[in-house]
Design a protein around this motif. Structure first.
Motif, short mmCIF file in Angstrom:
data_model
loop_
_atom_site.label_atom_id
_atom_site.label_comp_id
_atom_site.label_asym_id
_atom_site.label_seq_id
_atom_site.Cartn_x
_atom_site.Cartn_y
_atom_site.Cartn_z
N PHE A 99 0.83 -1.21 0.00
CA PHE A 99 0.00 0.00 0.00
C PHE A 99 0.87 1.26 0.00
O PHE A 99 0.54 2.26 -0.65
CB PHE A 99 -0.93 0.01 1.22
CG PHE A 99 -2.10 -0.93 1.10
CD1 PHE A 99 -3.25 -0.56 0.43
CD2 PHE A 99 -2.03 -2.20 1.65
CE1 PHE A 99 -4.33 -1.42 0.32
CE2 PHE A 99 -3.10 -3.08 1.54
CZ PHE A 99 -4.25 -2.69 0.87
N ILE A 100 1.98 1.21 0.75
CA ILE A 100 2.88 2.37 0.80
C ILE A 100 3.44 2.67 -0.59
O ILE A 100 3.42 3.81 -1.06
CB ILE A 100 4.03 2.11 1.80
CG1 ILE A 100 3.49 1.97 3.23
CG2 ILE A 100 5.06 3.24 1.73
CD1 ILE A 100 4.53 1.49 4.23
N ILE A 101 3.93 1.62 -1.26
CA ILE A 101 4.51 1.80 -2.59
C ILE A 101 3.44 2.29 -3.57
O ILE A 101 3.68 3.19 -4.39
CB ILE A 101 5.14 0.50 -3.11
CG1 ILE A 101 6.27 0.06 -2.17
CG2 ILE A 101 5.70 0.68 -4.52
CD1 ILE A 101 6.75 -1.37 -2.40
N MET A 102 2.24 1.72 -3.47
CA MET A 102 1.16 2.11 -4.39
C MET A 102 0.79 3.58 -4.20
O MET A 102 0.61 4.33 -5.17
CB MET A 102 -0.06 1.22 -4.14
CG MET A 102 -1.13 1.32 -5.23
SD MET A 102 -0.59 0.60 -6.78
CE MET A 102 -0.61 2.01 -7.86
N ALA A 103 0.69 4.01 -2.95
CA ALA A 103 0.35 5.41 -2.67
C ALA A 103 1.42 6.35 -3.23
O ALA A 103 1.11 7.38 -3.84
CB ALA A 103 0.19 5.63 -1.16
#
Length: 449
Positions: A262-266
């Motif tokens: 989720f961090i990378i996607m954001a």
């Protein structure tokens, strides 16, 4: 073929082969020996995490280095990415980190960085290992003024902290409330100081290392444990670091865990919108959730996939010209700022994005739909090729045939522990759990410890 070095250096039970002071002494000499080629007096930088065995290994490594005629620059307790940064900033010929990352306190590890701040290549590690195996490292016995010196850098932490602050141009965090879980590790002192100096209100947990409590029921391996504290203190966001500070897991204002996917996607979505996502590409590993791939497809982001390990992520980022990559476990690399995964730098980049978009931390949890995923770790006594075990291969193929295009099966050995990892994704929790347990059972029958 390398026998000592795994995917992230050398790791094992402290004071048990290979993680002994005897081996560390020879390793220090071997590193100095290899680096001596073309250098009259190499400089090798050493830092460590606070586990009880780190002092022992530091003393042995340092002695080996100086006895072979290289200078040893000691920076004390500092996160792994801090060593990577300082190795380059101080123009050292190599950097050494003494840490076993997220492992228990009685394990330890030794890993190397090159002068460019990247992890040493497989080829150089093989040279160091060969020097030990052939006793070539014992050739160098300088005397007199040619013996190396120990040099302690008192402001190493301050130098690294300044670098982190400049990565976000000394962003003002006034009005923000941040909870930090330092895992009783290398970020215990520097993280609270860093975020406080930027103006945030800080609530700090697990920042009292005693040598034996690193990663103990805390940090990035147990982010779900700080949910109550987030709500109690009305914090805007929580950051959970691991023992050596190179990975991070986020907990939002509602106490929900946000993992590396989720961090990378954001970050990828925001960087694409601002034109900062070079080549419109992000690099991830085979363990990344299927939902990440779908979200990238929908937003027009190109995905490059590697094997597990941040060194393989950074290698592929260099190959394809990407500036963002990482792992579900929370190793996130921002090439525009650093050569290494860095928990605190990632936290700062996230805070910058949330400030610019005026969104709460929970908004990161809406950037993709996470497919059900199960990960089982099987303790093993040996690591024979998986393809040499027909019963295991049959269980894997049966699972693939059942899931078809609606799931994934990944079975691999850990590069740092005596474990075989079984990961399955799919649409049905019960189904993937049953399939994973079936594969794990076959592995345990054959090579279980």
């Amino acid at each position: 073929m390398r026998k000592l070095f795994g995917t992230d250096g050398i790791r094992g039970k402290a004071n048990v082969e290979p993680m002994t002071s005897e081996l560390a002494l020879r390793l220090g000499r071997a590193a100095a020996y290899i680096l001596h080629r073309g250098k009259s007096r190499p400089k090798i930088l050493i830092g460590k995490d606070p586990r009880i065995s780190s002092d022992m290994l530091e003393a042995a490594l340092s002695s080996g280095i100086v006895s072979a005629g290289a200078d040893c620059i000691r920076v004390g307790m500092l996160p792994t990415p801090g060593i990577a940064y300082l190795t380059k900033a101080l123009e050292a010929d190599a950097g050494i980190v003494i840490s076993a990352s997220h492992n228990p306190f009685d394990d330890n590890g030794i890993k190397f960085f090159g002068p460019d701040g990247f992890k040493l290549s497989d080829e150089t590690e093989e040279e160091i290992e060969k020097a030990i195996q052939t006793s070539a490292e014992g050739v160098l016995h300088p005397t007199g003024i040619y013996i190396g010196r120990m040099i302690d850098i008192a402001d190493a932490s301050a130098q690294y902290q300044k670098f982190l602050q400049l990565s976000v141009e000394n962003m003002d965090l006034s009005g923000s409330s941040i909870l930090l879980d330092c895992a009783h590790g290398a970020t215990s002192h520097i993280a609270p100081e860093l975020f406080s100096q930027l103006g945030a209100r800080i609530i700090t947990l697990n920042n009292k290392p005693d040598g034996t409590n690193i990663n103990l029921d805390c940090g990035s391996m147990y982010p779900e444990l700080i949910g109550d504290a987030i709500r109690e203190h009305k914090a805007d966001i929580g950051f959970c670091f691991d023992g050596d500070g190179d990975r991070i897991i986020v907990v939002d204002e509602n106490g929900q865990v946000i993992d590396g996917d989720f961090i990378i996607m954001a970050c990828a979505k925001h960087m694409k919108e601002t034109g900062e996502l070079k080549n419109n590409t992000v690099v991830i590993t085979v363990m990344t959730n299927l939902g990440f791939h779908i979200a990238c497809r929908e937003t027009g982001i190109i995905v490059r996939e590697t094997g597990v390990g941040d060194r393989y992520v950074t290698e592929e980022m260099l190959n394809c010209g990407a500036v963002l990559g990482g792992e579900q476990s929370g190793h996130i690399v921002f090439f525009d700022h650093h050569t290494s995964g860095d928990g605190m730098l990632t936290a700062l980049q996230l805070l910058k994005i949330l400030k610019e978009t005026k969104q709460p931390a929970s908004s990161m949890g809406t950037t993709m739909k996470k497919f059900p995923q199960i990960l089982l770790n099987v303790l093993v006594k040996e690591k024979p090729p998986l393809e040499d075990m027909p019963e295991v291969q049959k269980a894997i193929q049966d699972a693939i045939d059942i899931l078809k295009d609606s799931g994934r099966v990944v079975v691999r050995y850990s590069g740092t522990e005596m474990k075989c990892r079984v990961m399955i994704e799919g649409e049905d929790d019960g189904q993937i759990t049953e399939l994973a347990q079936g594969i794990a059972g076959k592995i345990e029958e054959r090579i279980g410890a």
